[in-house]
Design an enzyme around this catalytic site. Structure first.
Site, PDB file in Angstrom:
ATOM      1  N   SER A   1      52.121  33.108  64.210  1.00 57.65           N
ATOM      2  CA  SER A   1      51.398  34.014  63.090  1.00 57.65           C
ATOM      3  C   SER A   1      52.714  34.846  62.629  1.00 57.65           C
ATOM      4  O   SER A   1      53.976  34.416  62.978  1.00 57.65           O
ATOM      5  CB  SER A   1      50.947  35.224  64.094  1.00 57.65           C
ATOM      6  OG  SER A   1      50.376  36.414  63.238  1.00 57.65           O
TER       7      SER A   1
ATOM      8  N   TYR B   1      50.407  41.635  71.224  1.00 61.05           N
ATOM      9  CA  TYR B   1      50.132  40.381  70.349  1.00 61.05           C
ATOM     10  C   TYR B   1      51.298  39.854  69.677  1.00 61.05           C
ATOM     11  O   TYR B   1      51.433  38.628  69.831  1.00 61.05           O
ATOM     12  CB  TYR B   1      49.058  41.012  69.416  1.00 61.05           C
ATOM     13  CG  TYR B   1      48.655  39.672  68.624  1.00 61.05           C
ATOM     14  CD1 TYR B   1      47.766  38.587  68.801  1.00 61.05           C
ATOM     15  CD2 TYR B   1      49.137  39.674  67.232  1.00 61.05           C
ATOM     16  CE1 TYR B   1      47.342  37.769  68.196  1.00 61.05           C
ATOM     17  CE2 TYR B   1      48.966  38.462  66.330  1.00 61.05           C
ATOM     18  CZ  TYR B   1      47.916  37.337  66.750  1.00 61.05           C
ATOM     19  OH  TYR B   1      47.823  36.493  66.033  1.00 61.05           O
TER      20      TYR B   1
END
Length: 249
Positions: A142, A155
Site C-alpha cells: 500500500s 496497518y
C-alpha cells in the site's frame, strides 16, 4: 510468463474488491484461478460469473491466518490443477483507529492476516514454484507501506513489513529459483476495507475522502497485475506504485 494460457493462480482475499477483480481478469487471460477467502458463498458467486465468461475457477475456503487452513487450501488447488504458477497475496484488513484507543484485538488480527497470512500462503505455495523452477509472487502492500498516516499506525506497520518482505523475497528467490516477485502498492482504492473500521469518526473521515478524489477501482489493480505478468521473462516489475491522479499524499 508472457503466454498465460493454462497457468494456475492462487488469489487470496478473492471474495471482493481487488481479489475478485483480479480473478476475473486473469481468468479471461486463460489462467485457472484458485479463488480463496473465508466467505465461500461469495466465492461460489464469483466462480459462477467466471465460468459464464468462459473461464475456469476453483473455490477454496481459506483463512490465511490459519496455517492448516492454508495448507489444506493449497493442497486442494494443486490436486485440482496440478501446480501453482502465480500467487497473489491479497488478503488484508484495515480497521483504522488511533493507538490510544487500544483496540488490541484489531491490532493482532491485522498482524495475523496482513503479515502472518502472507507468510503462511507463501510458505505453502512457493515449493511448487521452486520445483518447476518458475513462478510469480504478487504481494499487496500500500501507500501505507511507504508512508505513515495517523490512525493507521498498526496497518502501516504491517504494510511496511509486506514491502520489506517482498524486496527480500525477490533477492532470495529471483535468480536462485527463477521466480519473479512484484509488490503492488496502491493508493486509495474503492474496496470493502473501509467497512472494517469500527471507530465511527475514523470511518466517516475515510468516507469523506471519496468526495475529494476519484478512487481507483479493483479493476485498475487487476490491470496492473496482468501488466506485470505479461512482461518479458527477463524483466521483473519489482514495485508498482499505483495512485489516483488526484491523490497528493
Amino acid at each position: 510468463m508472457a503466454n498465460l494460457e493454462g497457468k494456475v493462480a492462487l488469489i487470496t482475499g478473492a471474495s471482493s474488491g481487488i481479489g475478485a477483480a483480479t480473478a476475473r481478469k486473469l481468468a479471461k487471460a486463460g489462467i485457472t484461478v484458485g479463488i480463496a477467502a473465508r466467505r465461500l458463498d461469495r466465492l461460489e458467486e464469483l466462480k459462477s460469473d467466471i465460468e459464464k465468461d468462459g473461464g475456469k475457477a476453483i473455490t477454496i475456503e481459506m483463512d490465511v491466518a490459519d496455517v492448516k487452513s492454508v495448507e489444506t487450501g493449497v493442497g486442494h488447488l494443486v490436486a485440482e490443477a496440478r501446480t501453482i504458477d502465480i500467487l497473489f497475496n491479497n488478503a488484508g484488513l484495515m480497521p483504522l483507529s488511533d493507538i490510544d484507543e487500544f483496540k488490541i484485538d484489531e491490532w493482532h488480527r491485522m498482524v495475523d492476516v496482513n503479515m502472518k497470512g502472507l507468510l503462511n500462503t507463501t510458505a505453502a505455495a512457493m515449493p511448487h514454484m521452486i520445483a518447476q523452477k518458475s513462478g510469480h509472487v504478487f504481494n499487496t502492500s500500500s501507500i501505507a507501506g511507504r508512508k505513515v498516516f495517523k490512525g493507521l499506525t498498526v496497518y502501516c506497520a504491517t504494510k511496511h513489513a509486506v514491502t520489506a518482505f517482498s524486496d527480500g523475497l525477490r533477492m532470495e528467490i529471483g535468480k536462485k529459483h527463477n521466480i519473479r516477485v512484484t509488490c503492488i502498492q496502491p493508493g486509495a482504492v474503492s474496496t470493502e476495507l473501509y467497512e472494517q473500521i469500527s471507530d465511527p469518526v475514523a470511518r466517516q473521515q475515510m468516507e469523506d475522502l471519496r468526495t475529494q478524489m476519484t478512487f481507483l477501482e479493483g479493476d485498475d489493480i487487476a490491470d496492473t497485475v496482468l501488466y506485470a505478468l505479461k512482461a518479458p521473462t527477463h524483466m521483473n516489475m519489482a514495485e508498482m506504485f499505483v495512485m489516483p491522479t488526484q491523490q497528493e499524499w
